[in-house]
Design a protein around this motif. Structure first.
Motif, mmCIF file in Angstrom:
data_model
loop_
_atom_site.group_PDB
_atom_site.id
_atom_site.type_symbol
_atom_site.label_atom_id
_atom_site.label_comp_id
_atom_site.label_asym_id
_atom_site.label_seq_id
_atom_site.Cartn_x
_atom_site.Cartn_y
_atom_site.Cartn_z
ATOM 1 N N ILE A 103 12.893 9.838 -47.103
ATOM 2 C CA ILE A 103 14.029 10.483 -46.451
ATOM 3 C C ILE A 103 15.289 10.109 -47.231
ATOM 4 C CG2 ILE A 103 15.507 10.514 -44.401
ATOM 5 C CD1 ILE A 103 13.024 12.047 -43.910
ATOM 6 N N GLU A 104 16.060 11.126 -47.603
ATOM 7 C CA GLU A 104 17.339 10.912 -48.269
ATOM 8 C C GLU A 104 18.445 11.542 -47.450
ATOM 9 O OE1 GLU A 104 16.995 12.594 -52.134
ATOM 10 O OE2 GLU A 104 15.656 11.026 -52.895
ATOM 11 N N VAL A 105 19.601 10.878 -47.411
ATOM 12 C CA VAL A 105 20.745 11.395 -46.664
ATOM 13 C C VAL A 105 21.960 11.433 -47.580
ATOM 14 C CG1 VAL A 105 19.871 10.510 -44.471
ATOM 15 C CG2 VAL A 105 21.447 9.108 -45.815
ATOM 16 N N PRO A 106 22.855 12.415 -47.351
ATOM 17 C CA PRO A 106 24.083 12.465 -48.162
ATOM 18 C C PRO A 106 25.126 11.488 -47.626
ATOM 19 C CG PRO A 106 24.056 14.305 -46.635
ATOM 20 C CD PRO A 106 22.760 13.562 -46.436
ATOM 21 N N LEU A 107 25.964 10.992 -48.495
ATOM 22 C CA LEU A 107 27.034 10.086 -48.091
ATOM 23 C C LEU A 107 28.290 10.849 -47.675
ATOM 24 C CD1 LEU A 107 26.582 7.323 -50.815
ATOM 25 C CD2 LEU A 107 25.525 7.502 -48.552
ATOM 26 N N SER A 108 28.356 12.117 -48.023
ATOM 27 C CA SER A 108 29.470 12.981 -47.608
ATOM 28 C C SER A 108 28.996 14.420 -47.724
ATOM 29 C CB SER A 108 30.712 12.740 -48.474
ATOM 30 O OG SER A 108 30.445 13.104 -49.814
ATOM 31 N N LEU A 109 29.842 15.355 -47.343
ATOM 32 C CA LEU A 109 29.472 16.767 -47.372
ATOM 33 C C LEU A 109 29.076 17.211 -48.769
ATOM 34 C CD1 LEU A 109 29.265 19.477 -45.854
ATOM 35 C CD2 LEU A 109 31.679 19.852 -46.380
ATOM 36 N N ASP A 110 29.786 16.733 -49.776
ATOM 37 C CA ASP A 110 29.469 17.107 -51.154
ATOM 38 C C ASP A 110 29.069 15.897 -51.984
ATOM 39 O OD1 ASP A 110 31.891 15.891 -51.093
ATOM 40 O OD2 ASP A 110 32.950 17.379 -52.328
ATOM 41 N N GLY A 111 28.633 14.826 -51.298
ATOM 42 C CA GLY A 111 28.289 13.602 -52.002
ATOM 43 C C GLY A 111 26.841 13.548 -52.434
ATOM 44 N N GLU A 112 26.502 12.506 -53.219
ATOM 45 C CA GLU A 112 25.129 12.335 -53.666
ATOM 46 C C GLU A 112 24.262 11.774 -52.541
ATOM 47 O OE1 GLU A 112 25.141 7.969 -55.725
ATOM 48 O OE2 GLU A 112 25.958 9.634 -56.914
ATOM 49 N N TYR A 113 22.959 11.972 -52.650
ATOM 50 C CA TYR A 113 22.021 11.535 -51.616
ATOM 51 C C TYR A 113 21.544 10.107 -51.902
ATOM 52 C CZ TYR A 113 21.554 16.069 -49.310
ATOM 53 O OH TYR A 113 21.794 17.202 -48.585
ATOM 54 N N GLN A 114 21.249 9.409 -50.818
ATOM 55 C CA GLN A 114 20.735 8.050 -50.931
ATOM 56 C C GLN A 114 19.490 7.905 -50.061
ATOM 57 O OE1 GLN A 114 23.627 4.890 -50.703
ATOM 58 N NE2 GLN A 114 22.159 3.474 -49.750
ATOM 59 N N GLU A 115 18.472 7.258 -50.598
ATOM 60 C CA GLU A 115 17.221 7.084 -49.867
ATOM 61 C C GLU A 115 17.387 6.047 -48.755
ATOM 62 O OE1 GLU A 115 13.069 5.073 -51.029
ATOM 63 O OE2 GLU A 115 13.436 6.957 -52.119
ATOM 64 N N VAL A 116 16.922 6.404 -47.534
ATOM 65 C CA VAL A 116 17.027 5.469 -46.407
ATOM 66 C C VAL A 116 15.663 5.066 -45.865
ATOM 67 C CG1 VAL A 116 19.299 6.287 -45.686
ATOM 68 C CG2 VAL A 116 17.241 7.375 -44.745
ATOM 69 N N SER A 117 14.594 5.773 -46.271
ATOM 70 C CA SER A 117 13.276 5.437 -45.756
ATOM 71 C C SER A 117 12.207 5.887 -46.729
ATOM 72 C CB SER A 117 13.054 6.091 -44.395
ATOM 73 O OG SER A 117 11.773 5.774 -43.885
ATOM 74 N N GLU A 118 11.167 5.082 -46.856
ATOM 75 C CA GLU A 118 10.018 5.456 -47.666
ATOM 76 C C GLU A 118 8.760 4.878 -47.037
ATOM 77 O OE1 GLU A 118 9.336 5.730 -52.279
ATOM 78 O OE2 GLU A 118 8.914 3.669 -51.632
ATOM 79 N N VAL A 119 7.746 5.719 -46.898
ATOM 80 C CA VAL A 119 6.435 5.282 -46.416
ATOM 81 C C VAL A 119 5.430 5.653 -47.495
ATOM 82 C CG1 VAL A 119 4.706 5.449 -44.589
ATOM 83 C CG2 VAL A 119 7.130 5.693 -44.018
ATOM 84 N N ASP A 120 4.876 4.643 -48.157
ATOM 85 C CA ASP A 120 3.974 4.851 -49.298
ATOM 86 C C ASP A 120 2.682 4.101 -49.026
ATOM 87 O OD1 ASP A 120 2.662 5.067 -51.696
ATOM 88 O OD2 ASP A 120 4.345 4.425 -52.937
ATOM 89 N N ASN A 121 1.579 4.851 -48.874
ATOM 90 C CA ASN A 121 0.295 4.223 -48.561
ATOM 91 C C ASN A 121 -0.836 4.935 -49.282
ATOM 92 O OD1 ASN A 121 1.810 4.161 -45.531
ATOM 93 N ND2 ASN A 121 1.064 2.219 -46.314
ATOM 94 N N THR A 122 -1.831 4.161 -49.662
ATOM 95 C CA THR A 122 -3.097 4.698 -50.162
ATOM 96 C C THR A 122 -4.207 4.175 -49.259
ATOM 97 O OG1 THR A 122 -2.294 4.766 -52.446
ATOM 98 C CG2 THR A 122 -4.682 4.834 -52.115
#
Length: 905
Positions: free
Chosen positions: A625-644
């Protein structure tokens, strides 16, 4: 490709008619009696002649251009006993269906002679597939769905053993909710149209589109790992045996709603089709900037500022029309099958007096209500869908198909909500245009290599897109002051909300099956699934926080007057944008998921009457999951679920006799969190309504499954089955109340849970006119939160969320030959199930109470027109949620009567 194939089909159909209309044909399917698999390449001929056919990839055959009369049919294939079928009656203009089972050769048996039974019911055929299937499964044929009168797949599937459906789209298999099941359309998983949860939009699909619905209840290695309750597999039609054109119309009357004055408001000119014409769109100035003092007037002028709700229009009877066309062309050369459907439904309804309450805490057993609302809704719904399936057989052992489906469903809702909140009394209004769209395209191929280990290669690629759009959801909040309601100027309770969700799913699947020995078959393959979701929302509010404040006379004006753009332009009201960006809370997020999987499975019959299916699957899943820091800002990852994960699957079947099986199964499966659940987005439907929060720290659920089943098939179309199952859950995901005084919930993992259940199912032909179908499930589940949760939840041990302790379905079908009339009666209910886990201080969890749905249908043919009259909720039950001794939600939907007519040409 679809357009060119359809053009070929039309040209073929346009050829001059011949005397073939005076001829008949024999069609059917040849099945291996020992394995239940179709037999490819079997010779089917008219006894004593050279006229015949060979079975194709699906085990189907067709002997055409037969003069009406009575024939004998001979069926033969290497390593099988020859079968001679007598008494096959052929009529002009319509096919005679004969489904045939072949016995593998045994010493002392060379030929079997039977008298044909034409037009074997598809319900009996589905039972035959079920009897010989490797996994445990139950299902519904198109014939049975038609008898029950269910208009869409969501309504029909609740007739399957252990299955219930909530709101027409939330599937519970064995009492387990959507996250523990997967829904597939033509082998591809359906995307969700709900931003809050995994929700298969099965109410969008008319039941007339499907060939059958199968619910697979035990895991096999070729299925997705997200499988515990079961896999719902919807298959649409392919090659029709004859031309079919039907035009259907229906209208319905509801005892609570129809002809009553409902709630309406101004919309756009295309709403009746299920589309907004742009009237509700976000002002273009906000495409690249937020609301500010400088542009507030321009924004206000560009918004759809129609706020009034009137009650001067009647809720008219619903109207539904459906057109189906199916045909097969070029049968003697390269068969082309075309199946198409178009349907449209429009309804204007009233849903009055819904009780909506939230219990803040219990004081000596008595509830203290934070909210005690009464809600009345006016709902205008428009559903439009279309399907086109085109299949081609370049050779008898190769099939290529393109299946396309589009469905658009809109609910235009106007709500008035009144009642106390804490120490005040509120009057809330909601105007909500909610559009859900699904577009599905699947290209599939299957081919058979008879001379290379009798192997079969199947492959498909698919693209599924789902949208949910809420353009300009408008809400107001007024407080009671003296004898009048006046504007409540704080928070986000007066304003506009825009949201847009788009999911794209890309998938590819490959499966290769071969038989290195007579007693052994091996399947191997893999698949790739790529999911991409973008969710955006904008929140705009009207406030009065700057002196001089609005005077009392202005504050009591209607929203149409108060929220007029002039009030913003002259500074009387302040327009504020409260859209949230950032890693703590965000109204925007992008979700990505990749799943790479490979599997191998072996099925062997080394011991007489005992068969094993042993396989394993490896899946790697990465969710971010990535979210923007502002309306026209860059995205930053806030969650990752990685499993095998490695997921074993074992299915064992012992044939006690040709009609009786004992089955056992063991497997490990998963339930992964949804994008919305691991995001930090939150939303509430209205002031005082439930606000749902995500949780970026969620973990996947791991499930261990054990199953036992006894089943017997006394005769064609009859069944008795008894099943038992146990499931152990590690980290089940559930919905909890937050530890605040507000009505707020969030997703979290419980430590563990256990589930035990038994199912019993029976289908019995009481007489040649009367059939009874009944099934029941009893399920016990327990979630243990651990002693450390005693200050957090109402009960440390409790049933699983969404788990019904029992499910009952009973249906009966009766035919009156004198009038060719069909009668059916159906009953469905479920036991109380938790919808939300209570918090400390509430003492109780919140439950959905049982709902007893009794329905009936009468079908009467009148020439080429089939008339039907059906009724639902004949007991006039109400839907209710309770928390301890208190009711938190209650609504009485009323009895619905539907009159329909279907013209066949």
């Amino acid at each position: 490709m679809a357009a060119s194939l359809l053009a070929v089909a039309i040209n073929v159909n346009a050829q001059p008619a011949s005397d073939n209309s005076k001829k008949g044909k024999i069609v059917g399917t040849v099945i291996d009696a020992a394995t239940g698999q179709t037999v490819i390449g079997a010779n089917v001929s008219i006894t004593g002649t050279t006229k015949g056919s060979a079975t194709d990839l699906d085990g189907k055959f067709a002997i055409r251009n037969l003069t009406p009369g009575t024939y004998s049919v001979t069926v033969s294939y290497i390593s099988y006993n020859k079968k001679n079928i007598t008494g096959v009656e052929v009529s002009a203009g319509s096919p005679t269906t004969v489904n045939i089972t072949l016995q593998p050769k045994t010493v002392g048996m060379d030929e079997v002679v039977v008298t044909a039974t034409a037009d074997q019911s598809s319900s009996a055929g589905l039972l035959s597939i079920q009897r010989k299937s490797v996994p445990m499964q139950d299902g519904l044929s198109s014939q049975q769905i038609s008898k029950l009168g269910d208009g869409d797949v969501g309504s029909a599937i609740k007739r399957v053993t252990g299955v219930t459906v909530q709101d027409g789209k939330n599937v519970f298999v064995r009492g387990l909710g959507n996250r523990y099941s997967n829904v597939q359309l033509n082998g591809s998983q359906l995307p969700s149209t709900n931003p809050n949860k995994k929700e298969a939009p099965m109410d969008l699909f008319g039941s007339g589109l499907v060939s059958n619905i199968i619910v697979q209840k035990t895991f096999t290695a070729d299925q997705s790992a997200e499988f515990s309750g079961g896999s719902v597999q919807i298959t649409t039609r392919e090659f029709p045996e004859e031309r079919n054109f039907t035009l259907s119309y229906s209208t319905s009357y509801n005892t609570v709603s129809t002809l009553e004055n409902t709630l309406t408001s101004g919309g756009s000119s295309t709403d009746f089709l299920g589309y907004d014409n742009g009237k509700r769109q976000l002002p273009s100035v906000l495409n690249s900037q937020r609301v500010s003092d400088q542009n507030a007037g321009q924004v206000a002028n560009g918004l759809h500022n129609s706020w009034g709700i009137s009650s001067n229009q009647s809720a008219i009877p619903s109207q539904s029309i459906s057109v189906n066309y199916a045909n097969q062309f070029n049968e003697d050369k390269m068969p082309i099958g075309v199946v198409s459907n178009f349907s449209y439904k429009y309804a204007r309804e009233l849903e009055p007096n819904k009780v909506q309450r939230f219990i803040q805490f219990f004081n000596e057993g008595s509830p203290n209500f934070l909210t005690d609302y009464n809600q009345t809704e006016g709902v205008i719904s428009a559903d439009l869908s279309g399907m086109l399936n085109i299949f081609v057989k370049p050779s008898p052992v190769t099939k290529i198909g393109l299946k396309s489906l589009y469905s658009n469903s809109t609910s235009d809702t106007k709500s008035i909500i009144q009642g106390p909140y804490q120490n005040g009394v509120n009057r809330l209004t909601i105007l909500n245009f909610d559009r859900r769209t699904v577009f599905s395209n699947t290209l599939e191929m299957e081919t058979y290599f008879q001379n290379f280990l009798s192997s079969t290669l199947t492959a498909n690629v698919s693209f599924n897109s789902a949208k949910r759009i809420r353009p300009d959801r408008r809400t107001t909040r007024y407080n009671l002051s003296g004898n009048e309601y006046s504007f409540a100027p704080f928070g986000d309770n007066n304003g506009h909300f825009f949201s847009n969700q788009k999911d794209n799913n890309y998938a590819a699947k490959l499966k290769y099956k071969f038989e290195p020995a007579d007693f052994l078959s091996v399947s191997t393959g893999g698949n790739v699934i790529l999911k991409d979701r973008r969710f955006t929302a904008r929140r705009i509010s009207y406030r009065d926080q700057v002196a001089p404040f609005i005077d009392e006379a202005t504050a009591t004006q209607s929203p149409d007057v108060l929220f007029n753009d002039e009030q913003v332009e002259n500074g009387t009201l302040e327009m504020v944008e409260t859209t949230q960006f950032g890693t703590t809370q965000s109204d925007w997020y992008d979700g990505f998921q990749s799943i790479y999987a490979g599997f191998i499975s072996t099925q062997w019959n080394a011991i007489d009457r005992l068969s094993f299916e042993v396989g394993g699957r490896i899946e790697n899943s990465v969710q971010t999951i990535e979210v923007p820091l502002s309306l026209d800002g860059e995205y930053q990852e806030v969650s990752e679920v990685d499993n095998t994960d490695f997921l074993p699957a074992v299915n064992v079947t012992y044939e006690v006799s040709d009609r009786t099986n004992l089955r056992a199964a063991f497997s490990r499966t998963l339930a992964r969190p949804e994008f919305r659940e691991i995001s930090n987005f939150n939303f509430a439907d209205f002031f005082g309504g439930q606000r749902i929060y995500g949780n970026p720290d969620l973990e996947r659920t791991r499930i261990t499954n054990y199953d036992l089943r006894f089943e017997t098939y006394p005769s064609g179309g009859e069944l008795f089955a008894l099943s038992a199952f146990y499931k152990q859950f590690e980290n089940p995901i559930e919905l909890f109340y937050r530890l605040t005084d507000a009505n707020e919930v969030f997703y979290d993992n419980a430590p563990e849970a256990d589930l035990f259940g038994v199912e019993v199912e029976g289908r019995k032909n009481i007489t040649d006119r009367l059939q009874v179908v009944a099934n029941a499930s009893y399920i016990f589940s327990e979630t243990d939160m651990g002693s450390q949760a005693s200050n957090r939840v109402a009960n440390i041990t409790r049933p699983m969320v969404g788990q019904s302790p029992y499910i009952i379905n009973v249906s009966s079908f009766y035919t009156i030959p004198k009038w060719d009339m069909n009668l059916s009666l159906s009953y469905n209910t479920f036991g109380e199930r938790i919808v939300t886990v209570g918090k400390n201080g509430q003492q109780y969890d919140e439950y959905e109470e049982p709902f007893h749905d009794l329905g009936a249908k009468i079908e009467y043919p009148l020439g080429r027109v089939d008339l039907s009259l059906e009724a639902s909720n004949l007991l006039n039950q109400e839907r209710e949620y309770t928390q301890g001794p208190a009711t938190t939600f209650r609504y009485k939907p009323g009895v619905t009567l539907q009159l329909g007519a279907k013209l066949s040409l």
